[in-house]
Enzyme design. Structure first.
Site, PDB file in Angstrom:
ATOM      1  N   GLY A  29       0.781  -5.959   0.914  1.00 57.01           N
ATOM      2  CA  GLY A  29       1.064  -4.530   1.012  1.00 57.01           C
ATOM      3  C   GLY A  29       2.514  -4.218   0.736  1.00 57.01           C
ATOM      4  N   ASN A  30       2.914  -2.985   0.990  1.00 58.18           N
ATOM      5  CA  ASN A  30       4.316  -2.597   0.825  1.00 58.18           C
ATOM      6  C   ASN A  30       4.698  -1.588   1.906  1.00 58.18           C
ATOM      7  OD1 ASN A  30       4.032   0.256  -0.269  1.00 58.18           O
ATOM      8  ND2 ASN A  30       2.802  -0.876  -1.767  1.00 58.18           N
ATOM      9  N   ARG A  31       5.952  -1.176   1.927  1.00 53.02           N
ATOM     10  CA  ARG A  31       6.470  -0.377   3.046  1.00 53.02           C
ATOM     11  C   ARG A  31       6.288   1.128   2.895  1.00 53.02           C
ATOM     12  NH1 ARG A  31       8.944  -4.115   6.103  1.00 53.02           N
ATOM     13  NH2 ARG A  31       9.989  -5.810   4.993  1.00 53.02           N
ATOM     14  N   SER A  32       5.528   1.563   1.925  1.00 55.98           N
ATOM     15  CA  SER A  32       5.318   3.006   1.779  1.00 55.98           C
ATOM     16  C   SER A  32       4.630   3.577   3.014  1.00 55.98           C
ATOM     17  CB  SER A  32       4.452   3.280   0.545  1.00 55.98           C
ATOM     18  OG  SER A  32       4.085   4.636   0.510  1.00 55.98           O
TER      19      SER A  32
END
Ligand code: C5P
Length: 219
Positions: A29-32
């Site tokens: 995933g990512n930090r959005s």
């Protein structure tokens, strides 16, 4: 108050960070946070648009009045957007789409081991694909940069055939991922860049929706 209205217009907004499965319990995933996209969806509803919010999982409350489509991976987001594109007047791609996915998702939970290798493959660029096939649709993208924001951003405006790009400098603690404020530039293919000072994501969303209404009107 909006000078221009979006009444009768269909606006697709994407938001959140896509999740690329590794096995049944893990993903890349990512930090959005999804905050910018959700704020745009909310403001577009207020301006009178029919809004379809295509979102990867977030911790946010779904704004009142949107049609909500929950997705996970980049490919599921692409399917959700592409299948609705023909009837849309605009697409705002605020999602942080993973650049890669796992080649072979494991069907069972992967067991512990000393080292392991994941093979990744490039995901489709959803926005690029829309830019290649757009007719009347207004396309707005986002770009997170850490340097040469306008130069790199303009490259993306042209490469992805966009009507507008919101470019921000995520090396700043007051802009970008997971904070409540944002700043940067609105970039256009044939118009001077507009420098956007630091403001709340709600205020920036309002400014983006105003630009969107202007762009739709001028088509
Ligand atoms: O090229 P870059 O990732 O910086 O471009 C960002 C813009 O492109 C964002 O609007 C993002 O939603 C979109 N994008 C996409 N599909 C990808 C990667 C980015 O639609 N695979």
């Amino acid at each position: 108050s909006f000078a221009l209205s979006l009444t009768g217009k269909l606006v697709i907004v994407t938001a959140g960070g896509t999740q690329e499965n590794i096995d049944p319990v893990r993903y890349i995933g990512n930090r959005s946070s999804g905050k910018m996209g959700y704020a745009i969806a909310e403001q577009a509803v207020r301006a009178g648009a029919h809004v379809i919010l295509v979102s990867a999982p977030t911790n946010l409350k779904v704004p009142d009045g949107v049609d909500f489509v929950l997705v996970d991976s980049a490919r599921s987001m692409q399917q959700a957007v592409d299948s609705r594109f023909d009837s849309a007047d605009a697409v705002v791609m605020a999602a942080a789409v993973a650049d890669f996915r796992v080649v072979n998702m494991a069907n069972q939970k992967i067991k512990k081991m000393e080292t392991m290798t994941l093979e990744l493959v490039k995901n489709p660029d959803i926005l690029y694909g829309l830019g290649q096939k757009k007719s009347h649709q207004v396309l707005i993208g986002f770009a997170a940069e850490t340097e040469r924001v306008v130069e790199y951003g303009m490259g993306k405006v042209h490469k992805k055939n966009l009507d507008m790009l919101v470019a921000n400098d995520v090396s700043k603690s007051t802009a970008g991922f997971n904070v409540d404020t944002n700043e940067g530039y609105f970039l256009f293919p044939n118009q001077d860049a507009k420098e956007i000072p630091n403001m709340s994501k709600q205020e920036m969303a309002k400014a983006i929706v105003e630009e969107l209404a202007t762009l739709i009107q001028s088509k």
